[in-house]
Design an enzyme around this catalytic site. Structure first.
Site, short mmCIF file in Angstrom:
data_model
loop_
_atom_site.label_atom_id
_atom_site.label_comp_id
_atom_site.label_asym_id
_atom_site.label_seq_id
_atom_site.Cartn_x
_atom_site.Cartn_y
_atom_site.Cartn_z
N ASN A 225 135.64 46.71 28.53
CA ASN A 225 135.94 45.42 29.16
C ASN A 225 135.16 45.40 30.48
O ASN A 225 134.43 46.35 30.80
CB ASN A 225 137.46 45.32 29.39
CG ASN A 225 137.94 43.87 29.46
OD1 ASN A 225 137.30 43.03 30.06
ND2 ASN A 225 139.09 43.60 28.86
N CYS B 9 142.79 43.70 30.45
CA CYS B 9 142.50 42.55 31.31
C CYS B 9 142.75 42.91 32.77
O CYS B 9 143.85 43.32 33.12
CB CYS B 9 143.34 41.32 30.95
SG CYS B 9 143.03 39.98 32.13
N LYS C 241 138.88 34.22 21.97
CA LYS C 241 139.40 34.45 23.33
C LYS C 241 140.76 35.13 23.23
O LYS C 241 141.59 34.73 22.41
CB LYS C 241 139.54 33.11 24.07
CG LYS C 241 140.31 33.19 25.41
CD LYS C 241 139.58 34.00 26.48
CE LYS C 241 140.44 34.21 27.74
NZ LYS C 241 139.80 35.15 28.71
O1 RRO Z 1 140.77 36.11 31.14
C1 RRO Z 1 140.33 36.99 31.91
O2 RRO Z 1 140.42 36.92 33.15
C2 RRO Z 1 139.70 38.22 31.40
C3 RRO Z 1 140.23 39.01 30.39
BR1 RRO Z 1 141.75 38.52 29.42
C4 RRO Z 1 139.61 40.24 30.05
O3 RRO Z 1 140.04 40.99 29.17
N1 RRO Z 1 138.50 40.59 30.74
C5 RRO Z 1 137.98 39.83 31.71
O4 RRO Z 1 136.96 40.20 32.31
N2 RRO Z 1 138.58 38.64 32.03
#
Ligand code: RRO
Length: 311
Positions: free
Chosen positions: A192, A129, A44
């Site tokens: 992503n 993100c 993560k």
């Molecule tokens: O933790 C999130 O909300 C998240 C991240 Br870091 C990401 O890179 N992509 C995503 O869909 N959620």
């Protein structure tokens, strides 16, 4: 028939991995992935300190995939770095360490810690993100990407990959490739989630997740064509030394076959791994093997990047 592949100098017996964020936030979840048929695991995305993330409900499955606004809940870099140091090479598998600072300074601080550690695997810098209120996705600001890579490569000597957001215009494919080709990036990972989608429930006349008024990142069936486009367009533009991990919309062996045709070296499974858990790696491996057998392919190299166009 072999599903083996490679990123830089790192060998993988199987090209399938989890996508960062999905069932990989705890050491228990990560151990399960390393004990499965997956070729390795991704942690993560970490921040310098532990975070609780956004308020719930923050993820919702739909018939076509899912929407999430998790907001980077994670146990902090030290937790994942310790796991990565202890488990690199376990069962012949790589641990990819994902980091996502909320600023350039946080990213540099984490890269310095990784540089100083005994971790010798791949680090994945998440520049995409979509779910932190008030912060835009770095991957859409090409000068900001150049700045962070200039700082990072001034001291970071370990292999570095980048998790990028989906791009939608040829100007964007050209623009990001021009920046990346100036740096010793080991790999890119596309895509992503598609940021800031909105799922509406007509029954309740409401959004389905709480953070950011319901806007969140899309994964699953919604995103596969966009993911394939990004793998293909960036494979056509990046230096051949930069490998590509394809992520987006994979739930079958056929989907993996399509990603590899577009040029993916490895692939990662997010939404569908969330639904099915670790048995998905065995199922998809078998499905892909069956497709290769039928077509007479023995290795991924024989069809990687060989997508045909129509004359
Ligand atoms: O933790 C999130 O909300 C998240 C991240 Br870091 C990401 O890179 N992509 C995503 O869909 N959620």
């Amino acid at each position: 028939i072999s599903l083996a592949s490679q990123i830089g100098d790192y060998k993988f017996d199987n090209l399938l991995l989890n996508a960062a964020g999905i069932r990989c936030a705890t050491t228990e979840e990560l151990d399960k992935i390393l004990d499965s048929d997956a070729g390795g695991c991704v942690t993560k995305s970490a921040t310098p300190e532990p975070r609780k993330g956004n308020e719930s409900p923050r993820m919702k499955a739909t018939s076509m995939g899912c929407i999430n606004s998790m907001g980077l809940p994670n146990h902090g870099l030290d937790y994942y770095l310790k796991f990565a140091e202890a488990n690199q090479g376990k069962n012949g598998k790589q641990v990819i360490l994902s980091i996502a600072g909320l600023s350039i300074d946080q990213n540099i601080e984490m890269l310095k810690k990784i540089q100083a550690s005994s971790f010798a695997g791949l680090t994945e810098l998440n520049l995409s993100c979509p779910n932190i209120a008030g912060k835009s996705q770095v991957g859409y600001d090409f000068e900001a990407v150049r700045d962070v890579l200039t700082s990072a490569f001034s001291f970071f000597k370990k292999p570095l990959g980048l998790k990028l957001p989906p791009y939608f215009d040829f100007n964007q494919f050209d623009g990001i490739a021009e920046v990346l080709n100036d740096f010793p990036v080991t790999y890119i990972n596309v895509i992503n989630s598609i940021g800031n989608g909105l799922v509406v429930d007509p029954e309740t006349e409401s959004v389905v997740i709480k953070p950011k008024g319901g806007f969140g990142g899309l994964g699953g069936d919604y995103v596969k064509p966009t993911a394939l486009a990004n793998v293909r367009a960036l494979r056509q533009r990046l230096r051949p030394e930069i490998s590509i991990i394809g992520t987006g919309g994979i739930k079958s062996g056929k989907d993996v076959f399509e990603h590899v045709l577009c040029g993916a070296n490895l692939v990662q499974i997010g939404t569908a791994f969330g639904f099915d858990g670790t048995p998905i790696f065995e199922r998809i491996s078998k499905e892909l093997t069956a497709i290769m057998e039928k077509k007479g392919y023995k290795t991924l190299d024989e069809f990687r990047g060989k997508l045909k166009t129509i004359e």
